[in-house]
Write a protein that holds these residues in place. Structure first.
Motif, mmCIF file in Angstrom:
data_model
loop_
_atom_site.group_PDB
_atom_site.id
_atom_site.type_symbol
_atom_site.label_atom_id
_atom_site.label_comp_id
_atom_site.label_asym_id
_atom_site.label_seq_id
_atom_site.Cartn_x
_atom_site.Cartn_y
_atom_site.Cartn_z
ATOM 1 N N HIS A 87 0.838 -1.203 0.000
ATOM 2 C CA HIS A 87 0.000 0.000 0.000
ATOM 3 C C HIS A 87 0.874 1.255 0.000
ATOM 4 O O HIS A 87 2.040 1.226 0.411
ATOM 5 N N GLU A 88 0.305 2.365 -0.433
ATOM 6 C CA GLU A 88 1.032 3.639 -0.431
ATOM 7 C C GLU A 88 1.481 4.038 0.963
ATOM 8 O O GLU A 88 2.476 4.756 1.129
ATOM 9 N N ASN A 89 0.761 3.555 1.995
ATOM 10 C CA ASN A 89 1.136 3.919 3.366
ATOM 11 C C ASN A 89 2.252 3.032 3.910
ATOM 12 O O ASN A 89 2.645 3.153 5.075
ATOM 13 N N PRO A 183 3.381 -7.400 -14.347
ATOM 14 C CA PRO A 183 2.636 -6.452 -15.183
ATOM 15 C C PRO A 183 2.636 -5.068 -14.541
ATOM 16 O O PRO A 183 2.534 -4.931 -13.320
ATOM 17 N N LYS A 184 2.772 -4.055 -15.369
ATOM 18 C CA LYS A 184 2.905 -2.689 -14.856
ATOM 19 C C LYS A 184 1.580 -1.960 -14.756
ATOM 20 O O LYS A 184 1.519 -0.837 -14.253
ATOM 21 N N PHE A 251 -7.413 -5.273 -4.967
ATOM 22 C CA PHE A 251 -6.691 -4.035 -4.654
ATOM 23 C C PHE A 251 -6.837 -2.985 -5.761
ATOM 24 O O PHE A 251 -6.093 -1.996 -5.783
ATOM 25 N N LYS A 252 -7.795 -3.177 -6.665
ATOM 26 C CA LYS A 252 -7.916 -2.294 -7.832
ATOM 27 C C LYS A 252 -8.192 -0.842 -7.456
ATOM 28 O O LYS A 252 -7.806 0.076 -8.194
ATOM 29 N N LYS A 257 -1.207 6.297 -6.631
ATOM 30 C CA LYS A 257 -1.553 7.464 -7.438
ATOM 31 C C LYS A 257 -0.478 7.804 -8.458
ATOM 32 O O LYS A 257 -0.765 8.394 -9.504
ATOM 33 N N ASP A 258 0.777 7.413 -8.175
ATOM 34 C CA ASP A 258 1.840 7.711 -9.131
ATOM 35 C C ASP A 258 1.949 6.649 -10.230
ATOM 36 O O ASP A 258 2.819 6.732 -11.098
ATOM 37 N N GLY A 259 1.051 5.658 -10.185
ATOM 38 C CA GLY A 259 1.033 4.634 -11.232
ATOM 39 C C GLY A 259 2.065 3.541 -11.076
ATOM 40 O O GLY A 259 2.167 2.657 -11.934
ATOM 41 N N SER A 260 2.835 3.536 -9.999
ATOM 42 C CA SER A 260 3.876 2.523 -9.817
ATOM 43 C C SER A 260 3.277 1.145 -9.548
ATOM 44 O O SER A 260 2.164 1.023 -9.027
#
Length: 344
Positions: A87-89, A183-184, A251-252, A257-260
C-alpha cells in the motif's frame, strides 16, 4: 546406464496431466533451500502432501497420509513465494489465490477449491500429447529440484530462464502474452505466475547442492516442447509446471496514485525477476510412471467422478488436508512489514 536403455526399449507413451492442488499451508518453511531452519527467510505458499515440514528426507510418498491435490496418489509438495500488495502507506497484505478456471470438471468450474495452484506434467506440449521419440521416466523417490532464484536481478543474459513468467489476465481464461516481470498496469482478472521446471535429468542424483545442477534447463517456455536432452543429462523426465492465479483485483481501488507497480514477492522483489519455485517428488509407488506409460490426456487420466489411470478425490477431501503452522507470526491482514523483512 543399463536400466535407462531398458526403459527406452519398453515402448513410448503420450500422456499429459493437469490438476488442481488446494492450499496445504502458508508459512515460512523451506525444506529444500533452508532445511531445518524455523523460520525460513520468506513466506511460501505450499500445496500437496501433509508430510511437509522444516526437514524432509526419504520417500515422501510413504510418509504423508493425505494430499491437497486432485490425484490422491500424489503426496508431492509444490511451493512458491507469496505475493503481497504494498500500500502507499507502506503496509502489506497477502494477495489471495483463486482456482484455475481451466479445471472445471464435467464442464463446470469448481470455486470451492481453496487457493493453491495448478500443476502440469506434460510430455510434449500443452495442446496435445503428441508422439514423443523418447520415453518419459518418472522421478525416483527422494527427488527434488528448484527453478529460478530469489537473488536474480536481471531478466537478460545467461541467467535468464524463459520458463518463468507472468500473464496479465484480461479474463480468467486469458493465456499467452507472458512477460518476465510483473505487469505494470492493473490486470482485470488478476496475475497468473508461471513456473516451468527443466525436464532433463542426469539420471544419477536426486538432488544437487544448488538443487538445479542435476537438471538441464532447455525449456523454451509457453508449454512448447523442449529440444532433446544433452548427453550430460540424458534422461527425459516429465515437464513439470505450476500456474498460480493471484487475485490482484481486490486491490484495484488502491493502485498507487503515481502509477507505480504495487506488488512484491515475499522476499521483497518488486520487479518479479526473482520468481522461483520448489518441487519435492512424492507420488505413491509407481503411480506417476503408470500414467506416463499411458496415452491419457488431462481429464482423461482421471478427474472427480470419472475413472482413469489415476485415483482421484473430491474437492472436500482435498481441502481437509493441512499441516500445522510451526511459526507463530502473522502472514495475513495488513502488516507493517513482510515476515522476515523488517523495515529499516
Amino acid at each position: 546406464m543399463k536400466w535407462f536403455s531398458l526403459l527406452l526399449q519398453a515402448g513410448l507413451s503420450q500422456a499429459a496431466i493437469r490438476f488442481a492442488c488446494s492450499q496445504v499451508s502458508i508459512q515460512r518453511l523451506d525444506p529444500l533451500v533452508e532445511p531445518g531452519q524455523i523460520p525460513s527467510a520468506h513466506v511460501h505458499q505450499i500445496v500437496g502432501g501433509n508430510a511437509f515440514n522444516a526437514t524432509m528426507t526419504g520417500d515422501i510418498g510413504e510418509q504423508a497420509s493425505c494430499t491437497t491435490c486432485t490425484y490422491s496418489e500424489d503426496f508431492s509438495n509444490y511451493w512458491t513465494a507469496v505475493m503481497y500488495f504494498r500500500h502507499e502507506n507502506g503496509s502489506y497484505k497477502r494477495v489471495p489465490q483463486y482456482a484455475n478456471a481451466q479445471l472445471g470438471y464435467e464442464g463446470r468450474d469448481d470455486p470451492s477449491i481453496k487457493g493453491g495452484m495448478t500443476v502440469y506434467y506434460t510430455q510434449k506440449d500443452f495442446w496435445n500429447n503428441g508422439l514423443n521419440e523418447t520415453r518419459i521416466t518418472a522421478f525416483p523417490p527422494g527427488f527434488r529440484m528448484t527453478v529460478g532464484n530469489p537473488g536474480t536481478k536481471s531478466i537478460s543474459g545467461p541467467g535468464a530462464q524463459p520458463g518463468l513468467g507472468y500473464t496479465c489476465l484480461q479474463t480468467i481464461l486469458t493465456r499467452g502474452n507472458e512477460t518476465r516481470d510483473f505487469p505494470k498496469e492493473p490486470c482485470p482478472a488478476g496475475i497468473m505466475a508461471i513456473h516451468h521446471f527443466p525436464a532433463c535429468w542426469d539420471g544419477k542424483n536426486v538432488d544437487s547442492p544448488d538443487h538445479q545442477s542435476h537438471m538441464f534447463d532447455n525449456t523454451i517456455g509457453a508449454f512448447r516442447e523442449a529440444p532433446p536432452c544433452p548427453e550430460s543429462h540424458p534422461v527425459r523426465v516429465p515437464q513439470v509446471a505450476y500456474e498460480t492465479m493471484w487475485d490482484t483485483t481486490v486491490f484495484k481501488d488502491m493502485w498507487p496514485k503515481d502509477g507505480s507497480q504495487p506488488f512484491v514477492w515475499s522476499f521483497m522483489d518488486s520487479k518479479g525477476y526473482g520468481t522461483h519455485a520448489d518441487y519435492l517428488f512424492g507420488w505413491k509407488g509407481d503411480s506417476l510412471q503408470r500414467v506416463m506409460d499411458d496415452n491419457c490426456f488431462f481429464h482423461g487420466c482421471g478427474s472427480p467422478g470419472k475413472q482413469g489411470i489415476l485415483k482421484t478425490q473430491t474437492v472436500e477431501e482435498m481441502n481437509k488436508c493441512s499441516v500445522k503452522d510451526m511459526i507463530e507470526e502473522d502472514t495475513e491482514g495488513w502488516l507493517d512489514e513482510l515476515p522476515g523483512y523488517p523495515m529499516g
